[in-house]
Design a protein around this motif. Sequence first.
Motif: not given
Length: 198
Positions: A153-167
Amino acid sequence: MTGPPDPEVSQDAEVVARSLDEPERFASLYDRYAPDIHRYATRRLGTGAADDITAETFLIAFRTRARYDTDRSNARPWLYGIAGNLIGKQRRAEVRALRALARTGHDPVAESWSARADDRVTAQTAHAPLAGALAALSTGDRHVLLLVAWADLTYVEVAEALGIPVGTVRSRLNRARRKVRSALGADPAFTLDATEVV
């Protein structure tokens, strides 16, 4: 990992929306993503648990599809988020397996996918220390690291998957990589393998 957008992925939101009136359409998401979800769950928990996680992921996705944000054209992060939550419920089993691997060097989880794995000797020698390093990570750090390393997963996809900011994804990933490298020590074989695996 950039390239032309995958037309199938851009249709995910449409598939979910249309499945509200035509439930059989949801099967295309299963066909497209179930093998990847299963592979990821297998690496985390083993074949038996992966079968259950995959089935339950798509059951939950189907039941909650009315709440899917159709502004998100790609359903992959959503599905990994569901799978991740289910895997999180089995966290204790995962940590026990990682600690057993760290102690014994025997990886019962990997037996289910090792036939397809790269058979480099350095990778085999790093399994036990790597498992110990992964077991020592916090749940959030381990989850981010493995979604990037094993699910691609890309950073953006991980952020989406976990509901957390990309940072937060970036900081967790950086912290996890640093801890894993530190736990593996200065042995060049471990350091090299750790960067390839994570």
